[in-house]
Design a protein around this motif. Structure first.
Motif, PDB file in Angstrom:
ATOM      1  N   VAL A 126       0.857  -1.190   0.000  1.00 27.26           N
ATOM      2  CA  VAL A 126       0.000   0.000   0.000  1.00 27.26           C
ATOM      3  C   VAL A 126       0.888   1.233   0.000  1.00 27.26           C
ATOM      4  O   VAL A 126       2.114   1.138   0.148  1.00 27.26           O
ATOM      5  N   ASN A 127       0.287   2.409  -0.142  1.00 21.76           N
ATOM      6  CA  ASN A 127       1.073   3.645  -0.203  1.00 21.76           C
ATOM      7  C   ASN A 127       1.012   4.486   1.071  1.00 21.76           C
ATOM      8  O   ASN A 127       1.629   5.554   1.133  1.00 21.76           O
ATOM      9  N   ILE A 128       0.283   4.022   2.065  1.00 20.59           N
ATOM     10  CA  ILE A 128       0.223   4.729   3.345  1.00 20.59           C
ATOM     11  C   ILE A 128       1.098   3.979   4.338  1.00 20.59           C
ATOM     12  O   ILE A 128       0.916   2.776   4.538  1.00 20.59           O
ATOM     13  N   PRO A 129       2.070   4.640   4.964  1.00 21.19           N
ATOM     14  CA  PRO A 129       2.953   3.934   5.900  1.00 21.19           C
ATOM     15  C   PRO A 129       2.172   3.328   7.054  1.00 21.19           C
ATOM     16  O   PRO A 129       1.264   3.953   7.602  1.00 21.19           O
ATOM     17  N   ALA A 130       2.525   2.098   7.390  1.00 17.93           N
ATOM     18  CA  ALA A 130       1.854   1.389   8.476  1.00 17.93           C
ATOM     19  C   ALA A 130       2.856   0.444   9.123  1.00 17.93           C
ATOM     20  O   ALA A 130       3.839   0.025   8.503  1.00 17.93           O
ATOM     21  N   SER A 131       2.600   0.106  10.374  1.00 13.84           N
ATOM     22  CA  SER A 131       3.472  -0.801  11.106  1.00 13.84           C
ATOM     23  C   SER A 131       2.629  -1.655  12.051  1.00 13.84           C
ATOM     24  O   SER A 131       1.708  -1.134  12.683  1.00 13.84           O
ATOM     25  N   PRO A 132       2.932  -2.951  12.165  1.00 17.40           N
ATOM     26  CA  PRO A 132       2.174  -3.802  13.084  1.00 17.40           C
ATOM     27  C   PRO A 132       2.408  -3.447  14.542  1.00 17.40           C
ATOM     28  O   PRO A 132       1.593  -3.780  15.407  1.00 17.40           O
ATOM     29  N   LYS A 133       3.515  -2.781  14.823  1.00 17.15           N
ATOM     30  CA  LYS A 133       3.820  -2.354  16.181  1.00 17.15           C
ATOM     31  C   LYS A 133       4.162  -0.866  16.176  1.00 17.15           C
ATOM     32  O   LYS A 133       4.840  -0.386  15.266  1.00 17.15           O
ATOM     33  N   PRO A 134       3.719  -0.108  17.178  1.00 17.71           N
ATOM     34  CA  PRO A 134       4.056   1.322  17.242  1.00 17.71           C
ATOM     35  C   PRO A 134       5.567   1.524  17.322  1.00 17.71           C
ATOM     36  O   PRO A 134       6.277   0.711  17.914  1.00 17.71           O
ATOM     37  N   VAL A 135       6.042   2.591  16.709  1.00 20.38           N
ATOM     38  CA  VAL A 135       7.480   2.857  16.671  1.00 20.38           C
ATOM     39  C   VAL A 135       7.807   4.187  17.337  1.00 20.38           C
ATOM     40  O   VAL A 135       6.937   5.027  17.574  1.00 20.38           O
ATOM     41  N   ASP A 136       9.095   4.366  17.632  1.00 27.28           N
ATOM     42  CA  ASP A 136       9.553   5.576  18.325  1.00 27.28           C
ATOM     43  C   ASP A 136       9.820   6.739  17.383  1.00 27.28           C
ATOM     44  O   ASP A 136       9.592   7.894  17.728  1.00 27.28           O
ATOM     45  N   LEU A 137      10.334   6.425  16.188  1.00 30.76           N
ATOM     46  CA  LEU A 137      10.777   7.479  15.275  1.00 30.76           C
ATOM     47  C   LEU A 137      10.417   7.130  13.842  1.00 30.76           C
ATOM     48  O   LEU A 137      10.712   6.023  13.364  1.00 30.76           O
ATOM     49  N   PHE A 138       9.802   8.083  13.159  1.00 32.52           N
ATOM     50  CA  PHE A 138       9.557   7.979  11.721  1.00 32.52           C
ATOM     51  C   PHE A 138      10.420   9.041  11.068  1.00 32.52           C
ATOM     52  O   PHE A 138      10.324  10.226  11.389  1.00 32.52           O
ATOM     53  N   TRP A 139      11.233   8.626  10.111  1.00 31.77           N
ATOM     54  CA  TRP A 139      12.294   9.469   9.555  1.00 31.77           C
ATOM     55  C   TRP A 139      12.199   9.474   8.037  1.00 31.77           C
ATOM     56  O   TRP A 139      12.131   8.418   7.408  1.00 31.77           O
ATOM     57  N   THR A 140      12.165  10.640   7.428  1.00 31.03           N
ATOM     58  CA  THR A 140      12.200  10.692   5.971  1.00 31.03           C
ATOM     59  C   THR A 140      13.017  11.896   5.518  1.00 31.03           C
ATOM     60  O   THR A 140      12.821  13.023   6.007  1.00 31.03           O
ATOM     61  N   VAL A 141      13.936  11.651   4.621  1.00 33.35           N
ATOM     62  CA  VAL A 141      14.889  12.674   4.167  1.00 33.35           C
ATOM     63  C   VAL A 141      14.775  12.865   2.656  1.00 33.35           C
ATOM     64  O   VAL A 141      14.961  11.916   1.880  1.00 33.35           O
ATOM     65  N   GLU A 142      14.449  14.082   2.254  1.00 34.82           N
ATOM     66  CA  GLU A 142      14.376  14.493   0.842  1.00 34.82           C
ATOM     67  C   GLU A 142      13.330  13.698   0.058  1.00 34.82           C
ATOM     68  O   GLU A 142      13.474  13.489  -1.151  1.00 34.82           O
ATOM     69  N   ASN A 143      12.281  13.267   0.759  1.00 37.47           N
ATOM     70  CA  ASN A 143      11.236  12.484   0.105  1.00 37.47           C
ATOM     71  C   ASN A 143       9.829  13.028   0.321  1.00 37.47           C
ATOM     72  O   ASN A 143       8.918  12.664  -0.424  1.00 37.47           O
ATOM     73  N   TYR A 144       9.643  13.849   1.328  1.00 34.77           N
ATOM     74  CA  TYR A 144       8.293  14.306   1.652  1.00 34.77           C
ATOM     75  C   TYR A 144       7.645  14.968   0.444  1.00 34.77           C
ATOM     76  O   TYR A 144       6.468  14.739   0.144  1.00 34.77           O
ATOM     77  N   HIS A 145       8.413  15.773  -0.283  1.00 35.48           N
ATOM     78  CA  HIS A 145       7.841  16.481  -1.442  1.00 35.48           C
ATOM     79  C   HIS A 145       7.339  15.525  -2.518  1.00 35.48           C
ATOM     80  O   HIS A 145       6.404  15.838  -3.257  1.00 35.48           O
ATOM     81  N   ASP A 146       7.958  14.335  -2.608  1.00 34.62           N
ATOM     82  CA  ASP A 146       7.548  13.373  -3.630  1.00 34.62           C
ATOM     83  C   ASP A 146       6.122  12.874  -3.419  1.00 34.62           C
ATOM     84  O   ASP A 146       5.438  12.515  -4.382  1.00 34.62           O
ATOM     85  N   VAL A 147       5.696  12.836  -2.170  1.00 33.38           N
ATOM     86  CA  VAL A 147       4.338  12.363  -1.872  1.00 33.38           C
ATOM     87  C   VAL A 147       3.304  13.249  -2.569  1.00 33.38           C
ATOM     88  O   VAL A 147       2.296  12.765  -3.089  1.00 33.38           O
ATOM     89  N   ALA A 148       3.586  14.554  -2.616  1.00 29.27           N
ATOM     90  CA  ALA A 148       2.649  15.482  -3.264  1.00 29.27           C
ATOM     91  C   ALA A 148       2.523  15.209  -4.754  1.00 29.27           C
ATOM     92  O   ALA A 148       1.461  15.451  -5.348  1.00 29.27           O
ATOM     93  N   ASN A 149       3.586  14.689  -5.351  1.00 28.58           N
ATOM     94  CA  ASN A 149       3.543  14.410  -6.786  1.00 28.58           C
ATOM     95  C   ASN A 149       2.594  13.264  -7.116  1.00 28.58           C
ATOM     96  O   ASN A 149       2.192  13.096  -8.261  1.00 28.58           O
ATOM     97  N   GLY A 150       2.237  12.483  -6.116  1.00 24.93           N
ATOM     98  CA  GLY A 150       1.336  11.371  -6.346  1.00 24.93           C
ATOM     99  C   GLY A 150      -0.086  11.637  -5.906  1.00 24.93           C
ATOM    100  O   GLY A 150      -0.895  10.708  -5.845  1.00 24.93           O
ATOM    101  N   GLY A 151      -0.410  12.894  -5.600  1.00 23.16           N
ATOM    102  CA  GLY A 151      -1.786  13.153  -5.166  1.00 23.16           C
ATOM    103  C   GLY A 151      -1.993  14.445  -4.416  1.00 23.16           C
ATOM    104  O   GLY A 151      -3.045  14.637  -3.801  1.00 23.16           O
ATOM    105  N   GLY A 152      -1.015  15.340  -4.441  1.00 23.71           N
ATOM    106  CA  GLY A 152      -1.192  16.662  -3.863  1.00 23.71           C
ATOM    107  C   GLY A 152      -1.413  16.666  -2.362  1.00 23.71           C
ATOM    108  O   GLY A 152      -0.932  15.794  -1.633  1.00 23.71           O
TER     109      GLY A 152
END
Length: 249
Positions: A126-152
């Motif tokens: 799928v395209n929405i981040p998910a995890s079976p267990k809760p996590v402490d840190l979600f980290w993304t570098v130089e990618n956030y802008h790309d999400v907008a290209n797939g649906g604003g």
């Protein structure tokens, strides 16, 4: 009675690690310094100064025992650092959404060949981040802008909600990206591969996060925001923002 039960519940959450929190600064600094010095990273260590790796990781508050998602990890640069920072009691998921599955193959092969016991490559269906267990840190570098290209804006809102849902209470969300000029919003995400920092802040806060602060480690006032980030004149030295958000605990 309700107050007593609430207190007991809070103690239980803390005891089981269900509430995330930053590590003491000295603990984070020691863990990050050791991870960056690992000889196994010799092939990538030459990029640490340019990427401001130490400053960015220390700002995040990550440390031993943490569970981390490195989202859209590229060639695994940050994943391979996190493996040493979180240690044997922590875990790192190098995660790609379904839309980026074709970009994951080489890095998945490389990470598996390295046999990093605390790293799991995850190519989602799928395209929405998910995890079976809760996590402490979600980290993304130089990618956030790309999400907008797939649906604003709608796609960004959906991803931010996914991040909110998978983090522990008190968990941290780090966004590093190329800055576009004030007032541009998401208009340059596809043309210049940049995004306006103020727009990112508003979007993530709208998902329920608290804005913790920013680091200027990657700021570059000489970048006038008019060039595509791949332009040789600015590539590798763009003006970048480092934002830290927290899920309320």
């Amino acid at each position: 009675m309700r107050a007593v039960l609430t207190s007991v519940a809070i103690v239980a959450l803390v005891a089981t690690g269900a509430i995330a929190k930053d590590h003491p600064a000295d603990e984070t600094r020691v863990a990050v310094t050791a991870a960056l010095a690992d000889p196994a990273r010799a092939d990538q260590a030459g990029d640490d100064v340019r990427r401001k790796a130490a400053e960015t990781l220390i700002f995040s508050g990550v440390g031993p025992g943490d569970t981390v998602i490195d989202y859209l990890p590229g060639k695994g640069y940050w994943t391979r650092i996190f493996t040493g920072v979180v240690g044997a009691k922590g875990h790192v998921d190098a995660m790609w959404p379904a839309a980026a599955a074709s970009r994951a193959t080489a890095t998945v092969t490389d990470l598996e060949a390295r046999k990093l016991a605390n790293v799991t490559p995850v190519v989602q269906t799928v395209n929405i981040p998910a995890s079976p267990k809760p996590v402490d840190l979600f980290w993304t570098v130089e990618n956030y802008h790309d999400v907008a290209n797939g649906g604003g804006e709608a796609a960004l809102a959906a991803v931010n909600k996914g991040v909110f849902d998978l983090l522990k209470p008190g968990g941290t969300y780090i966004v590093v990206d190329h800055a576009s000029a004030p007032g541009t919003g998401i208009s340059a995400t596809n043309t210049l591969h940049r995004i306006e920092p103020a727009a990112v802040k508003a979007q993530v806060i709208a998902a329920g996060f608290q804005f913790v602060g920013e680091s200027d480690a990657l700021r570059n006032p000489a970048d006038d925001h008019s060039l595509k980030v791949f332009d040789p004149a600015i590539r590798g030295h763009t003006d970048q923002f480092i934002y830290k958000f927290r899920k309320p605990d």
